[in-house]
Design a protein around this motif. Structure first.
Motif, PDB file in Angstrom:
ATOM      1  N   PRO B 214       0.812  -1.224   0.000  1.00 35.41           N
ATOM      2  CA  PRO B 214       0.000   0.000   0.000  1.00 35.41           C
ATOM      3  C   PRO B 214       0.845   1.274   0.000  1.00 35.41           C
ATOM      4  O   PRO B 214       1.915   1.306   0.601  1.00 35.41           O
ATOM      5  N   GLU B 228       0.004  14.533   6.578  1.00 31.16           N
ATOM      6  CA  GLU B 228       1.100  13.569   6.472  1.00 31.16           C
ATOM      7  C   GLU B 228       1.321  12.791   7.769  1.00 31.16           C
ATOM      8  O   GLU B 228       1.476  11.588   7.779  1.00 31.16           O
ATOM      9  N   ARG B 229       1.319  13.526   8.866  1.00 30.95           N
ATOM     10  CA  ARG B 229       1.655  12.908  10.144  1.00 30.95           C
ATOM     11  C   ARG B 229       0.727  11.729  10.469  1.00 30.95           C
ATOM     12  O   ARG B 229       1.174  10.657  10.859  1.00 30.95           O
ATOM     13  N   ARG B 232       1.450   8.822   8.232  1.00 32.26           N
ATOM     14  CA  ARG B 232       2.718   8.152   8.509  1.00 32.26           C
ATOM     15  C   ARG B 232       2.591   7.187   9.676  1.00 32.26           C
ATOM     16  O   ARG B 232       3.268   6.173   9.723  1.00 32.26           O
ATOM     17  N   GLU B 233       1.726   7.517  10.630  1.00 35.06           N
ATOM     18  CA  GLU B 233       1.529   6.571  11.732  1.00 35.06           C
ATOM     19  C   GLU B 233       1.021   5.239  11.194  1.00 35.06           C
ATOM     20  O   GLU B 233       1.375   4.186  11.689  1.00 35.06           O
ATOM     21  N   LEU B 234       0.176   5.307  10.184  1.00 33.64           N
ATOM     22  CA  LEU B 234      -0.391   4.077   9.625  1.00 33.64           C
ATOM     23  C   LEU B 234       0.552   3.422   8.623  1.00 33.64           C
ATOM     24  O   LEU B 234       0.732   2.209   8.631  1.00 33.64           O
ATOM     25  N   LEU B 235       1.138   4.233   7.746  1.00 32.18           N
ATOM     26  CA  LEU B 235       1.829   3.664   6.586  1.00 32.18           C
ATOM     27  C   LEU B 235       3.318   3.981   6.546  1.00 32.18           C
ATOM     28  O   LEU B 235       4.001   3.592   5.600  1.00 32.18           O
ATOM     29  N   GLY B 236       3.827   4.678   7.547  1.00 31.55           N
ATOM     30  CA  GLY B 236       5.262   4.933   7.626  1.00 31.55           C
ATOM     31  C   GLY B 236       5.818   5.559   6.365  1.00 31.55           C
ATOM     32  O   GLY B 236       5.266   6.522   5.829  1.00 31.55           O
ATOM     33  N   ASP B 237       6.900   4.994   5.857  1.00 35.06           N
ATOM     34  CA  ASP B 237       7.568   5.579   4.695  1.00 35.06           C
ATOM     35  C   ASP B 237       6.796   5.339   3.395  1.00 35.06           C
ATOM     36  O   ASP B 237       7.252   5.751   2.330  1.00 35.06           O
ATOM     37  N   ARG B 238       5.659   4.681   3.493  1.00 35.60           N
ATOM     38  CA  ARG B 238       4.853   4.503   2.279  1.00 35.60           C
ATOM     39  C   ARG B 238       3.932   5.680   2.033  1.00 35.60           C
ATOM     40  O   ARG B 238       3.079   5.634   1.143  1.00 35.60           O
ATOM     41  N   VAL B 239       4.063   6.707   2.846  1.00 34.04           N
ATOM     42  CA  VAL B 239       3.366   7.960   2.561  1.00 34.04           C
ATOM     43  C   VAL B 239       4.293   8.762   1.669  1.00 34.04           C
ATOM     44  O   VAL B 239       5.400   9.111   2.063  1.00 34.04           O
ATOM     45  N   THR B 291      12.518   9.337  -2.460  1.00 39.93           N
ATOM     46  CA  THR B 291      13.731   9.045  -1.691  1.00 39.93           C
ATOM     47  C   THR B 291      13.477   8.371  -0.335  1.00 39.93           C
ATOM     48  O   THR B 291      14.129   7.367  -0.035  1.00 39.93           O
ATOM     49  N   PRO B 292      12.543   8.868   0.502  1.00 44.75           N
ATOM     50  CA  PRO B 292      12.400   8.211   1.810  1.00 44.75           C
ATOM     51  C   PRO B 292      12.034   6.733   1.696  1.00 44.75           C
ATOM     52  O   PRO B 292      12.588   5.889   2.401  1.00 44.75           O
ATOM     53  N   ALA B 295      14.932   4.706   0.569  1.00 43.54           N
ATOM     54  CA  ALA B 295      15.893   4.494   1.658  1.00 43.54           C
ATOM     55  C   ALA B 295      15.480   3.286   2.489  1.00 43.54           C
ATOM     56  O   ALA B 295      16.317   2.500   2.935  1.00 43.54           O
ATOM     57  N   THR B 296      14.174   3.115   2.694  1.00 42.64           N
ATOM     58  CA  THR B 296      13.691   1.964   3.444  1.00 42.64           C
ATOM     59  C   THR B 296      14.054   0.663   2.740  1.00 42.64           C
ATOM     60  O   THR B 296      14.369  -0.334   3.382  1.00 42.64           O
TER      61      THR B 296
END
Lengths: 340, 325
Positions: B214, B228-229, B232-239, B291-292, B295-296
C-alpha cells in the motif's frame, strides 16, 4: 450472577471473562473467535504467514508504544547518543532515535522535540519547503536501556543522504574543504536560518556537529535544536556546548540573550572552521579567495559594523563574493568516502 | 476480468482526443455508475490468462472530493497511458489496473465506487471515466479512505498473490486524514458486509498489506502539512509526498519499478526517467518524493551511513552541555 470459567472450545485454552454477556472473545492461543456462551466458534481464517522479522539479531527498543529495531549508532552528541532505527513491522519507517546519555539532560531532549513541532506547525513564508530540511518529529517518550533505566528519547524521521556533519567533513578534509564547496554549504545554511528567524526562532547552536551535508545533492540540514528558542523572549540560551566555546560570541557564552545575528556569526565561524580556519577570528588559509575570506572575517566578528542581521541579505553578499572569486556559479562535484 | 491486451498507441489516441474537452464531457456520470456500486460485490478478481500469464494487480484508489478530482481528470486526459507505458518499460509484463473512487461516507452519495481489474486500455479507461466525481467531501478534514482499503483487503483476489506470492499494489491519493475506524454501519450500507463491531483502521491496513504493497500519495507540499503525520503513523515511509499532482504517474510507476527490482536504485530510475524526456525540474521532484521509501528499501542510491554496533547507553554520563544559570 454465577461466574463461569470459559475455555476455548477450539483448543481448550482458558479465556478471560467476557466484558458483556453476549460479547465475542478472541482466543489468544489459537486465534479462534468464540461467543461468550461458548456455543459458537469461528476458527481463525487461513491467512498468509507474516513476513520474517527484519534483522532479528539487532536489539529492539520501544518508544511511545512503537517498537523499533536499532540498526546501529550514528554518533554521539554532547548529551545524547543518536541511532539509526526502523519501525519493527513490515510497514516500516526509517527513523533516527535520539537517546539521552547524561540523564540530567532529559529536559533538553523534550524541549527540542516540542520546539521542532512548533516550527513544523508554523506558517512562515517558505514553510512547505524548509520544514523538509528540519528534523521531522515522529514520537517521544522514555525508552528503557538494557539495565531497565528509563531514558528520555525522541524519534525523528531519517533523511536519506544527510549523514556527514561538518565535523566529519573536516576529519576527511583535514586542511579544509574546497572554498567553492564552502560557498554552497554557507548559502544552504543561510536559507534555513532565514526561515527559522522569520518564524521567530533562533537555533542557538549552529556548530559543525549540527550541520549535516548531502554531498551529492549539495544539501544541508540543521539538527541539534535543544538550545533553540524564540528570540523575542530575550532569555539567555538554556545551555551551550562546552567543547565549542570558540564558536560562540563571547556575550552569548556569558549569558546574553541570542538574536538572529548570533546565529549568523556562529554559522560564519563554522564555515571558517570547515575551510581549515580559526573560528574565533574567522581567519582562513591563504587558498581562500580574498573576497570570501574578507566576508568571513567580517561575519565572524559580532561587533563588526557590517555584521549581518538578516540571513537572506547575507546570502546575497555570499553570492556576490563567490561570483567575484569564482565567476558564474556552476556545479562542482563534492564527495565524501563511500560516495560515487 | 483482466482480458484484452494493452496498446499504448490506442490509449494515447483515446486520451489525446479528449484533451480539450471540459471535465463534464469526460466524466459524464451524475451519480454512481450501477456497475461501480460496491454493494453486494463478493470479489473483484485479477486473474492470469493466456494472454497475460504474469498478471499483477494494481489498484488506484482516487480521492474524488474537492480539488483532488484533478488527479482522475489528469489521468483520463493524458497521463494514464504514460503510467502503463512506464510499467511495461520497467519490465512489468501484465499489469491489471482497477480504479476506485473514494469520497466521504458521511456526506457523499457515492463514497465508494469500484471498477474491475483490466488489462486493456479501453476497459481501463472506461472504468476511470465512469467514476462519478461527486466533488463533495467531509467537513472535518477526513475522508472515507478506510472503506477503500477495507474493500481491497477483503473483496479482491489476486492471482499474483495466490499463485506466485507476489503482492499487488494499492495506490491511494488523498489530502485529508483517515478516520480511525471502519464503521460497521457504513460497511453494511455501502458494501453489504455484516461486521460485529467497528474495525480499527490499523487492522484494515494490516490486512491490506498482506496482499498489497500500500502507498498513500499526497499531491503537493502544502497539502502534505494537513495530513502527512496521521498517515505516517499508519503507513510509515509509504506515505509519498509529491510536489505536484502531475507527478502521480511517474511516482507510482517508480514505486512499482523499485519494489519489483526493475531499477536497482534511484540513480537507475533517474537515468530511465531522463531517457523518457522528463524535464530536470520534474525529475528532481519525482526523485525527492521517492527518496524516503527508497531508503527503506536500501535503494536510495547513497552509501549506507557508517554505524557503530552499539546498544542504548547505560549508567549516567556527564553532560557536554554547560548550563547558563
Amino acid at each position: 450472577m454465577e461466574l463461569q470459567l470459559l475455555k476455548c472450545p477450539g483448543c481448550g485454552a482458558k479465556l478471560p471473562p467476557p466484558s458483556a454477556p453476549n460479547g465475542i472473545l478472541d482466543c489468544e492461543y489459537c486465534g479462534a473467535m468464540v461467543s461468550a456462551s461458548g456455543s459458537a466458534v469461528w476458527p481463525r481464517p487461513a491467512r498468509p504467514a507474516d513476513d520474517p522479522p527484519f534483522a532479528p539479531d539487532r536489539p529492539r527498543v520501544t518508544v511511545a508504544g512503537t517498537r523499533y529495531v536499532l540498526l546501529g549508532r550514528l554518533g554521539r552528541g554532547d548529551s545524547s547518543d543518536v541511532f539509526l532505527a526502523r519501525r519493527d513491522a513490515r510497514i516500516t519507517e526509517m527513523v533516527v532515535l535520539k537517546v539521552v546519555r547524561a540523564l540530567s539532560d532529559a529536559d533538553l531532549v523534550a524541549r527540542e522535540y516540542e520546539l521542532l513541532e512548533e516550527l513544523h506547525r508554523g506558517d512562515a513564508q517558505g514553510a512547505e519547503h524548509f520544514t523538509r530540511l528540519l528534523p521531522q518529529p515522529v514520537a517521544r517518550g522514555p525508552v528503557k536501556d538494557p539495565e531497565g533505566t528509563p531514558r528520555a528519547a525522541a524519534v525523528y524521521r531519517w533523511s536519506s543522504g544527510f549523514q556527514h556533519s561538518l565535523t566529519d567533513v573536516r576529519d576527511v578534509y583535514s586542511s579544509g574543504v574546497d572554498p567553492r564547496a564552502a560557498v554552497w554549504m554557507w548559502k544552504r545554511l543561510l536559507e534555513v536560518l532565514g526561515f527559522v528567524h522569520r518564524s521567530g526562532y533562533v537555533h542557538g547552536a549552529v556548530l559543525p556537529p549540527h550541520l549535516l551535508v548531502h554531498p551529492r545533492d549539495h544539501g544541508l540540514m540543521l539538527v541539534g535544536w535543544s538550545s533553540a528558542m524564540r528570540f523575542a523572549s530575550r532569555q539567555p540560551l538554556p545551555c551551550t556546548s562546552a567543547r565549542h566555546r570558540d564558536f560562540y560570541p563571547e556575550a552569548l557564552w556569558n549569558g546574553d540573550a541570542p538574536n538572529p545575528t548570533t546565529d549568523l556569526v556562529m554559522a560564519a565561524r563554522s564555515i571558517a572552521w570547515v575551510l581549515g580556519g580559526d573560528p574565533a577570528s574567522g581567519a582562513v588559509p591563504g587558498g581562500v579567495p580574498p573576497a570570501l575570506a574578507d566576508l568571513l572575517r567580517q561575519q565572524c566578528d559580532v561587533d563588526h559594523r557590517e555584521v549581518a542581521y538578516d540571513a537572506w541579505q547575507l546570502k546575497e553578499r555570499v553570492s556576490l563574493a563567490a561570483r567575484e572569486s569564482f565567476g558564474e556559479p556552476k556545479f562542482i562535484h563534492f564527495t565524501m568516502p563511500g560516495w560515487r | 476480468m483482466g482480458h484484452g491486451s494493452y496498446s499504448y498507441e490506442a490509449h494515447e489516441t483515446m486520451t489525446r482526443a479528449r484533451a480539450e474537452l471540459p471535465r463534464q464531457e469526460v466524466f459524464r456520470q451524475r451519480r454512481c455508475h450501477p456497475l461501480m456500486e460496491p454493494q453486494g460485490v463478493k470479489w473483484r478478481e485479477s486473474r492470469d490468462s493466456e494472454a497475460h500469464p504474469q498478471s499483477l494487480g494494481i489498484i488506484f484508489s482516487l480521492d474524488v472530493t474537492g480539488s483532488m478530482g484533478d488527479i482522475p481528470d489528469m489521468l483520463a486526459r493524458q497521463r494514464l497511458p504514460a503510467f502503463m507505458k512506464a510499467l511495461l518499460d520497467a519490465g512489468i509484463p501484465d499489469p491489471q489496473v482497477l480504479f476506485m473512487a473514494v469520497g466521504d461516507a458521511d456526506s457523499d452519495h457515492a463514497p465508494l465506487q469500484v471498477g474491475q481489474f483490466e488489462s486493456s486500455e479501453r476497459q481501463m479507461d472506461q472504468w476511470l471515466t465512469w467514476s462519478y466525481l461527486e466533488g463533495g467531501g467531509g467537513p472535518v478534514g477526513s475522508e472515507s479512505y478506510e472503506l477503500g482499503m477495507y474493500f481491497a483487503a477483503r473483496h479482491t483476489d489476486l492471482d499474483c498473490w495466490r499463485k506466485r506470492q507476489r503482492r499487488g499494489y494499492f495506490f491511494m491519493t488523498g489530502d485529508e486524514r483517515p478516520y480511525g475506524y471502519v464503521s460497521r454501519l457504513q460497511v453494511a450500507q455501502f458494501i453489504g458486509d455484516t461486521l460485529d463491531q467497528d474495525l480499527p483502521v490499523k487492522q484494515v491496513v494490516d490486512e491490506l498489506q498482506r496482499t498489497y504493497e500500500p502507498f498513500f500519495l499526497i499531491p503537493d507540499l502544502a497539502r502534505r502539512r494537513l495530513c502527512e503525520r496521521d498517515w505516517r503513523e499508519l503507513l510509515g515511509d509509504r506515505v509519498i509526498c509529491m510536489e505536484d499532482p502531475s507527478d502521480t504517474v511517474e511516482v507510482a510507476a517508480g514505486l512499482v519499478g523499485l519494489c519489483e527490482g526493475a531499477f536497482p536504485d534511484l540513480d537507475a530510475l533517474a537515468r530511465h526517467l531522463k531517457g523518457q524526456g522528463l524535464t530536470r525540474q520534474r525529475l528532481g521532484a519525482v526523485i525527492r518524493a521517492l527518496t524516503p521509501f527508497a531508503a527503506t528499501l536500501g535503494r536510495d542510491g547513497v552509501p549506507r551511513p557508517p554505524l557503530e554496533d552499539e546498544h542504548l547507553p547505560t549508567n549516567d554520563d556527564n553532560s557536554g552541555h554547560r548550563r547558563i544559570p
